[in-house]
Design an enzyme around this catalytic site. Structure first.
Site, PDB file in Angstrom:
ATOM      1  N   GLY A 109       0.815  -1.226   0.000  1.00 20.35           N
ATOM      2  CA  GLY A 109       0.000   0.000   0.000  1.00 20.35           C
ATOM      3  C   GLY A 109       0.844   1.269   0.000  1.00 20.35           C
ATOM      4  N   GLU A 132       2.703  -8.447  -1.961  1.00 21.47           N
ATOM      5  CA  GLU A 132       1.433  -9.107  -1.620  1.00 21.47           C
ATOM      6  C   GLU A 132       1.379 -10.590  -1.955  1.00 21.47           C
ATOM      7  OE1 GLU A 132       1.711  -6.140  -3.003  1.00 21.47           O
ATOM      8  OE2 GLU A 132       0.374  -4.726  -2.006  1.00 21.47           O
TER       9      GLU A 132
HETATM   10  N1  DAK Z   1       1.460  -3.798   8.882  1.00 19.39           N
HETATM   11  C1  DAK Z   1       1.461  -3.825  10.244  1.00 19.39           C
HETATM   12  N2  DAK Z   1       2.566  -3.650  10.999  1.00 19.39           N
HETATM   13  C2  DAK Z   1       3.723  -3.448  10.351  1.00 19.39           C
HETATM   14  C3  DAK Z   1       3.806  -3.409   8.933  1.00 19.39           C
HETATM   15  C4  DAK Z   1       2.596  -3.598   8.198  1.00 19.39           C
HETATM   16  N3  DAK Z   1       2.565  -3.551   6.860  1.00 19.39           N
HETATM   17  N4  DAK Z   1       5.094  -3.199   8.597  1.00 19.39           N
HETATM   18  C5  DAK Z   1       5.778  -3.100   9.748  1.00 19.39           C
HETATM   19  N5  DAK Z   1       4.966  -3.246  10.798  1.00 19.39           N
HETATM   20  C6  DAK Z   1       5.310  -3.212  12.218  1.00 19.39           C
HETATM   21  C7  DAK Z   1       6.027  -4.493  12.633  1.00 19.39           C
HETATM   22  O1  DAK Z   1       5.095  -5.506  12.926  1.00 19.39           O
HETATM   23  C8  DAK Z   1       6.771  -4.030  13.885  1.00 19.39           C
HETATM   24  O2  DAK Z   1       5.859  -3.967  14.956  1.00 19.39           O
HETATM   25  P1  DAK Z   1       6.298  -4.505  16.436  1.00 19.39           P
HETATM   26  O3  DAK Z   1       6.714  -5.909  16.245  1.00 19.39           O
HETATM   27  O4  DAK Z   1       7.449  -3.606  16.833  1.00 19.39           O
HETATM   28  O5  DAK Z   1       5.058  -4.306  17.268  1.00 19.39           O
HETATM   29  C9  DAK Z   1       7.148  -2.604  13.537  1.00 19.39           C
HETATM   30  O6  DAK Z   1       6.272  -2.200  12.464  1.00 19.39           O
HETATM   31  C10 DAK Z   1       8.574  -2.460  13.026  1.00 19.39           C
HETATM   32  O7  DAK Z   1       8.746  -3.414  11.993  1.00 19.39           O
HETATM   33  P2  DAK Z   1       9.950  -4.473  11.957  1.00 19.39           P
HETATM   34  O8  DAK Z   1      10.391  -4.821  13.335  1.00 19.39           O
HETATM   35  O9  DAK Z   1       9.537  -5.573  11.067  1.00 19.39           O
HETATM   36  O10 DAK Z   1      11.087  -3.580  11.282  1.00 19.39           O
HETATM   37  P3  DAK Z   1      12.279  -4.091  10.352  1.00 19.39           P
HETATM   38  O11 DAK Z   1      13.174  -2.903  10.168  1.00 19.39           O
HETATM   39  O12 DAK Z   1      12.887  -5.339  10.895  1.00 19.39           O
HETATM   40  O13 DAK Z   1      11.617  -4.458   8.969  1.00 19.39           O
HETATM   41  C11 DAK Z   1      10.119  -4.108   7.069  1.00 19.39           C
HETATM   42  C12 DAK Z   1      10.986  -3.459   8.188  1.00 19.39           C
HETATM   43  C13 DAK Z   1       9.351  -2.997   6.363  1.00 19.39           C
HETATM   44  C14 DAK Z   1      11.039  -4.821   6.063  1.00 19.39           C
HETATM   45  C15 DAK Z   1       9.187  -5.139   7.721  1.00 19.39           C
HETATM   46  O14 DAK Z   1       8.486  -4.499   8.797  1.00 19.39           O
HETATM   47  C16 DAK Z   1       8.160  -5.670   6.776  1.00 19.39           C
HETATM   48  O15 DAK Z   1       8.459  -6.534   5.964  1.00 19.39           O
HETATM   49  N6  DAK Z   1       6.916  -5.160   6.889  1.00 19.39           N
HETATM   50  C17 DAK Z   1       5.816  -5.638   6.078  1.00 19.39           C
HETATM   51  C18 DAK Z   1       5.945  -5.030   4.719  1.00 19.39           C
HETATM   52  C19 DAK Z   1       4.868  -5.531   3.794  1.00 19.39           C
HETATM   53  O16 DAK Z   1       4.794  -6.735   3.489  1.00 19.39           O
HETATM   54  N7  DAK Z   1       4.033  -4.603   3.377  1.00 19.39           N
HETATM   55  C20 DAK Z   1       2.978  -4.934   2.472  1.00 19.39           C
HETATM   56  C21 DAK Z   1       1.768  -5.188   3.232  1.00 19.39           C
HETATM   57  S1  DAK Z   1       0.561  -5.862   2.155  1.00 19.39           S
HETATM   58  C22 DAK Z   1      -6.154  -5.339  -0.427  1.00 19.39           C
HETATM   59  C23 DAK Z   1      -5.982  -4.135   0.181  1.00 19.39           C
HETATM   60  C24 DAK Z   1      -4.718  -3.677   0.423  1.00 19.39           C
HETATM   61  C25 DAK Z   1      -3.632  -4.446   0.108  1.00 19.39           C
HETATM   62  C26 DAK Z   1      -3.840  -5.647  -0.516  1.00 19.39           C
HETATM   63  C27 DAK Z   1      -5.094  -6.095  -0.768  1.00 19.39           C
HETATM   64  N8  DAK Z   1      -7.500  -5.821  -0.655  1.00 19.39           N
HETATM   65  C28 DAK Z   1      -8.507  -5.492   0.224  1.00 19.39           C
HETATM   66  C29 DAK Z   1      -7.656  -6.686  -1.794  1.00 19.39           C
HETATM   67  C30 DAK Z   1      -2.331  -4.010   0.451  1.00 19.39           C
HETATM   68  C31 DAK Z   1      -1.479  -4.945   0.931  1.00 19.39           C
HETATM   69  C32 DAK Z   1      -0.232  -4.551   1.529  1.00 19.39           C
HETATM   70  O17 DAK Z   1       0.133  -3.408   1.602  1.00 19.39           O
END
Ligand code: DAK
Length: 259
Positions: A109, A132
């Site tokens: 997002g 995703e």
């Molecule tokens: N959501 C919730 N929390 C998140 C987050 C996220 N996307 N990204 C990071 N955080 C939180 C982590 O859980 C952590 O929280 P605590 O454990 O401290 O409570 C805190 O932020 C710090 O993150 P990290 O400890 O993981 O920090 P690092 O530096 O180690 O890593 C990172 C940073 C950005 C590489 C990692 O946090 C990461 O991989 N985050 C997830 C990134 C990701 O996969 N983002 C895409 C999300 S999916 C739809 C609608 C919308 C969407 C799709 C479909 N429909 C309704 C069809 C959109 C989807 C997406 O965006």
């Protein structure tokens, strides 16, 4: 707004997405705040350019909130996707230009939010991606559509199918961002660009945004008619008279008045 810090500097507005505990991830509250931000900007004729960036030094927006999404039903998933899509579309169609200053992670997002802006510039620390499919879902806030339009379907498909993150230099090479700066220079660069745009005739700038955005959705024969109409409408503005008059009189134009 709980999760957006809003500041005005002259004719420029700067909005910082601020949800540090989740690297500025987009939950429903942030999406509501983005709607309020659009309302605020639309209601203020002084604002000529909006800069969107993330607070802190690590993240622009680390995606939609995975915690909030994890237990959604099919219907709730569609509703969450629509909530995001609706507000991103409002950002994309804001009459004024929007600059995304991508200061770190722009994943899922976050990448989709940046792509809803007119112009993207990034820090050398920025990371882009649509992770995703690695989470078992599709991009849901316009990623399949805007990424393919922006960088072409072949490269968009590769990034989306592989869920591979890319660094700022690769984002620059494939045309996802326009420029890359050291992190500390990103905000000044965004403000300088915004000021440059804000000095130009605002009605003409808005007409250009409308012509490009709406024209790209039309066949060329219709698109050039849209351009003709918007071009013609500029001749009813005081700023056109001042701009061309100043050129002919060999003087600098007065500041444009937005009328
Ligand atoms: N959501 C919730 N929390 C998140 C987050 C996220 N996307 N990204 C990071 N955080 C939180 C982590 O859980 C952590 O929280 P605590 O454990 O401290 O409570 C805190 O932020 C710090 O993150 P990290 O400890 O993981 O920090 P690092 O530096 O180690 O890593 C990172 C940073 C950005 C590489 C990692 O946090 C990461 O991989 N985050 C997830 C990134 C990701 O996969 N983002 C895409 C999300 S999916 C739809 C609608 C919308 C969407 C799709 C479909 N429909 C309704 C069809 C959109 C989807 C997406 O965006």
């Amino acid at each position: 707004m709980t999760h957006i810090l809003f500041e005005k500097k002259g004719n420029i507005a700067i909005a910082l997405i601020d949800r540090p505990k989740a690297l500025n991830a987009l939950n429903s509250e942030v999406l509501n705040d983005l709607n309020t931000l659009v309302d605020t900007v639309n209601a203020d004729p002084e604002i000529r350019v909006l800069i969107l960036t993330g607070s802190g030094e690590k993240s622009f927006v680390a995606g939609a909130d995975i915690g909030e999404m994890s237990n959604l039903t099919k219907e709730e998933g569609e509703a969450f996707g629509k909530k995001g899509n609706d507000v991103f579309r409002r950002i994309e169609t804001l009459p004024i230009p929007v600059i995304a200053a991508v200061n770190g992670y722009a994943l899922g997002g976050g990448c989709e939010l940046a792509m809803s802006c007119d112009i993207r510039i990034a820090s050398d620390t920025a990371v882009f991606g649509q992770p995703e499919t690695g989470l078992g879902i599709t991009p849901g806030f316009g990623g399949t559509q805007r990424l393919a339009r922006l960088i072409g379907p072949g490269m968009a498909k590769q990034l989306i199918y592989s869920a591979r993150n890319i660094k700022a230099d690769e984002a620059l090479r494939i045309g996802l961002v326009n420029a890359v700066y050291p992190l500390e220079e990103l905000r000044p660069a965004a403000e300088k660009l915004a000021e440059t745009i804000a000095k130009n005739a605002p009605i003409a700038v808005r007409a250009c945004k409308q012509a490009i955005n709406e024209g790209l959705e039309k066949p060329m024969d219709e698109a050039i008619v849209l351009e003709e109409k918007l071009f013609g409408s500029c001749f009813e503005t005081a700023d056109q008279k001042e701009g061309m008059g100043a050129f002919l009189e060999k003087r600098r134009h007065e500041p444009y008045q937005n009328r």
